[in-house]
Motif scaffolding. Structure first.
Motif: not given
Length: 332
Positions: A16-27, A102-108
């Motif tokens: 948790t924290g400020g905007i610095e904790v936001l990571q744009y990455k491959d998953v 995200a590019d894709f989301t799995a949702c109920p």
């Protein structure tokens, strides 16, 4: 549809924290469970609640992909999804779930809706959480009647703008607060009858309420600001009225003596949308009503800006500044 890739871009936090904790990455692209659908996101909604998860105000396990709503097309349907829902690959849908950044989301599947042809994907995403929040506030938290005087704080904000339009459709009398002169015209366009600039030396909200209501107060206060306005909201509400405290934009409301309510037999509610649309029947009922109002009442869907997903930090900075008007969207 195109084949589903193995990896995708997403915005994840590991602490948790400020905007610095936001990571744009491959998953990895999520594999939907049997009762889920996989959605290729076209638009993703940014909501103030996302910042609560990022800062830790609302605890949640980490790592975590942020985001609670989106719209797009169904990429695949789980084997256990009820055929009564009628979902198929390629359907245009909107959803309330998790891991939307995200590019894709799995949702109920129970939390996914087909979007009417007359409603664009961007408008559907803009409407879902904020529009449903506003609609359930005026239907469930306090059943607003034609002719009621009501007070809407942050009237040009995400929920505030929807509240003004829905309340206008219900023929209520609306006092709206805004943070600057630049927002006055927008608040009036969205339905506010009286607009107060809620800044020191520029407007007196309580005085305006008393002038408009003959000193009686408003039937309901819809307060998404929280800590800084709660005590004043109690002053503004009428006898037997309701203060609906539904947000923490200025911080969480501090504990107060419940005996304060006895002076007016007032009610205080701290609702969340999710408890009003917990069942599929409730979710469909309010979503159908909202989409119908959008189409038949020609509601204005105000989008502040659509940001590339990689620019999520700027979107969070903007929404926390309280200088935005309307919905903030992300686009993968």
């Amino acid at each position: 549809m195109a084949p589903i890739p193995k990896l995708m871009k997403a915005v994840q936090i590991e602490k948790t924290g400020g905007i610095e904790v936001l990571q744009y990455k491959d998953v990895p692209v999520p594999t939907p469970k049997g009762d889920e659908v996989l959605i290729k996101n076209e638009f993703i909604g940014v909501n103030y609640i996302d910042t609560y998860f990022r800062t830790g105000l609302y605890p949640n396990p980490k790592p975590m992909i942020l985001g609670r709503e989106g719209s797009g097309t169904i990429a695949s349907v789980g084997s256990e999804v009820s055929k009564s829902l009628g979902f198929a690959e390629g359907d245009k849908v909107a959803y309330m779930g998790t891991s939307a950044y995200a590019d894709f989301t799995a949702c109920p599947a129970e939390k996914v809706l087909k979007v009417p042809d007359q409603v664009s994907s961007s408008d559907a995403c803009s409407a879902l959480i904020q529009g449903l929040t506003a609609l359930t506030l005026v239907e469930e938290t306090h059943k607003v009647q034609s002719g009621d005087w009501v007070l809407v704080l942050a009237a040009t904000g995400g929920v505030g703008g929807w509240l003004c339009q829905i309340l206008r459709a219900k023929c209520a009398n609306i006092i709206g607060t805004v943070g600057s002169e630049e927002k006055v015209a927008t608040a009036k366009e969205q339905g506010a009858d009286v607009v107060v600039i809620d800044r020191p030396g520029q407007g007196d909200v309580l005085q305006t309420v008393n002038e408009c209501t003959g000193g009686q107060g408003v039937a309901a206060v819809f307060d998404g600001v929280g800590k800084n306005t709660f005590e004043r909201s109690l002053e503004c509400v009428a006898r037997k009225g309701t203060v609906a405290s539904f947000g923490n934009a200025s911080g969480a409301v501090e504990p107060f003596l419940i005996s304060k309510l006895s002076a007016k037999n007032a009610k205080v509610a701290r609702p969340t949308l999710y408890n009003y649309v917990a069942t599929r029947q409730e979710f469909e009922h309010y979503s159908d009503e909202l989409f119908k109002m959008m189409i038949e009442k020609s509601f204005s869907v105000r989008i502040h800006e659509t940001y590339p997903l990689k620019d999520v930090a700027r979107a969070h900075t903007d929404i926390e500044s309280r200088k935005t008007m309307g919905k903030l969207l992300l686009k993968p």
